[in-house]
Design a protein around this motif. Sequence first.
Motif, PDB file in Angstrom:
ATOM      1  N   ASP A  29      67.923  -2.717   3.591  1.00  0.00           N
ATOM      2  CA  ASP A  29      67.754  -1.881   2.407  1.00  0.00           C
ATOM      3  C   ASP A  29      68.054  -0.406   2.672  1.00  0.00           C
ATOM      4  N   GLU A  30      68.262  -0.069   3.919  1.00  0.00           N
ATOM      5  CA  GLU A  30      68.484   1.342   4.220  1.00  0.00           C
ATOM      6  C   GLU A  30      69.788   1.552   4.950  1.00  0.00           C
TER       7      GLU A  30
ATOM      8  N   VAL B 120      61.640   0.859  -2.606  1.00  0.00           N
ATOM      9  CA  VAL B 120      60.828   1.992  -3.047  1.00  0.00           C
ATOM     10  C   VAL B 120      59.572   1.521  -3.778  1.00  0.00           C
ATOM     11  N   ASP B 121      59.730   0.640  -4.742  1.00  0.00           N
ATOM     12  CA  ASP B 121      58.575   0.206  -5.533  1.00  0.00           C
ATOM     13  C   ASP B 121      57.584  -0.536  -4.626  1.00  0.00           C
TER      14      ASP B 121
ATOM     15  N   HIS C 105      56.620   2.946  -9.878  1.00  0.00           N
ATOM     16  CA  HIS C 105      57.988   2.865 -10.396  1.00  0.00           C
ATOM     17  C   HIS C 105      58.624   4.245 -10.327  1.00  0.00           C
ATOM     18  N   LEU C 106      59.898   4.297 -10.642  1.00  0.00           N
ATOM     19  CA  LEU C 106      60.636   5.551 -10.657  1.00  0.00           C
ATOM     20  C   LEU C 106      61.010   5.902 -12.094  1.00  0.00           C
TER      21      LEU C 106
ATOM     22  N   MET D 226      71.629   5.194   1.800  1.00  0.00           N
ATOM     23  CA  MET D 226      71.069   4.723   0.535  1.00  0.00           C
ATOM     24  C   MET D 226      69.837   3.866   0.748  1.00  0.00           C
ATOM     25  N   ILE D 227      69.046   3.803  -0.306  1.00  0.00           N
ATOM     26  CA  ILE D 227      67.820   3.015  -0.239  1.00  0.00           C
ATOM     27  C   ILE D 227      67.743   2.176  -1.515  1.00  0.00           C
ATOM     28  N   SER D 228      67.220   0.967  -1.375  1.00  0.00           N
ATOM     29  CA  SER D 228      67.138   0.059  -2.515  1.00  0.00           C
ATOM     30  C   SER D 228      65.884   0.327  -3.335  1.00  0.00           C
ATOM     31  N   SER D 229      66.010   0.231  -4.660  1.00  0.00           N
ATOM     32  CA  SER D 229      64.826   0.371  -5.516  1.00  0.00           C
ATOM     33  C   SER D 229      63.780  -0.695  -5.180  1.00  0.00           C
ATOM     34  N   GLU D 230      64.226  -1.832  -4.672  1.00  0.00           N
ATOM     35  CA  GLU D 230      63.284  -2.875  -4.236  1.00  0.00           C
ATOM     36  C   GLU D 230      62.377  -2.365  -3.137  1.00  0.00           C
TER      37      GLU D 230
END
Lengths: 124, 124
Positions: free
Chosen positions: B12-13, B23-24, B41-42, B17-21
């Motif tokens: 995911d990294e 982050v949440d 959430h964002l 870039m980073i995945s919204s999966e």
Amino acid sequence: MANHDTDTLARDETTNMISSEKVDGTAVYDRNGDKIGSVHHLMIGKQDGKVRYGVISFGGFLGMGENYHPLPWDMLTYGIDHDGYMVDFDKDALKDAPSHPIGQEPIYDRAYDERVTTYYGQRR
Amino acid sequence: MANHDTDTLARDETTNMISSEKVDGTAVYDRNGDKIGSVHHLMIGKQDGKVRYGVISFGGFLGMGENYHPLPWDMLTYGIDHDGYMVDFDKDALKDAPSHPIGQEPIYDRAYDERVTTYYGQRR
């Protein structure tokens, strides 16, 4: 997963912002209005906090195994009538587009960016 | 919800870039290294595709009911050692910060932006 009743729509789309909760799971339609998949997750730039890709799951729609297609975020337009995202190309364009099975994510470097951008640029 | 084994981290990294999966659901720590909550959430700008807020759930950590605190995204720094986000203030700063119960989301307009930015600016 998004929950698309009217209440949620009002809540998640206050003025000029949208919630990641609303984005993930939202349907994606091609230029003919055919549903071609849904947003699985977003890829976000760590430094600038910009969403770069909406990674679309087309499993079941294109007769392929579960496969993920990173679409440049600016190709996705939210259509309130459809309660989903619209992309301005035909679903056939996706068959040869850059994609990956789950667990085999690409390295999102400059070369990958160029490959994706070039591919979709030629299909518009 | 994020899944933080080594495999997921690598996946995911990729590069920048980073995945919204990822982050949440990721933990948030204050400047003392105390866990104060997690990213729920964002909130994303619809026009420019920029992440504006990480909306943090502090339920259970501050002795309040479930409540959400929108933090400007540039206040959150990913700390690989903690496998979570770090914020450069003390958890006490959150008690009077702009927040809302679920279902009573704010209007994310310019006035709200200013209110949040001013609040945290004075607490640094």
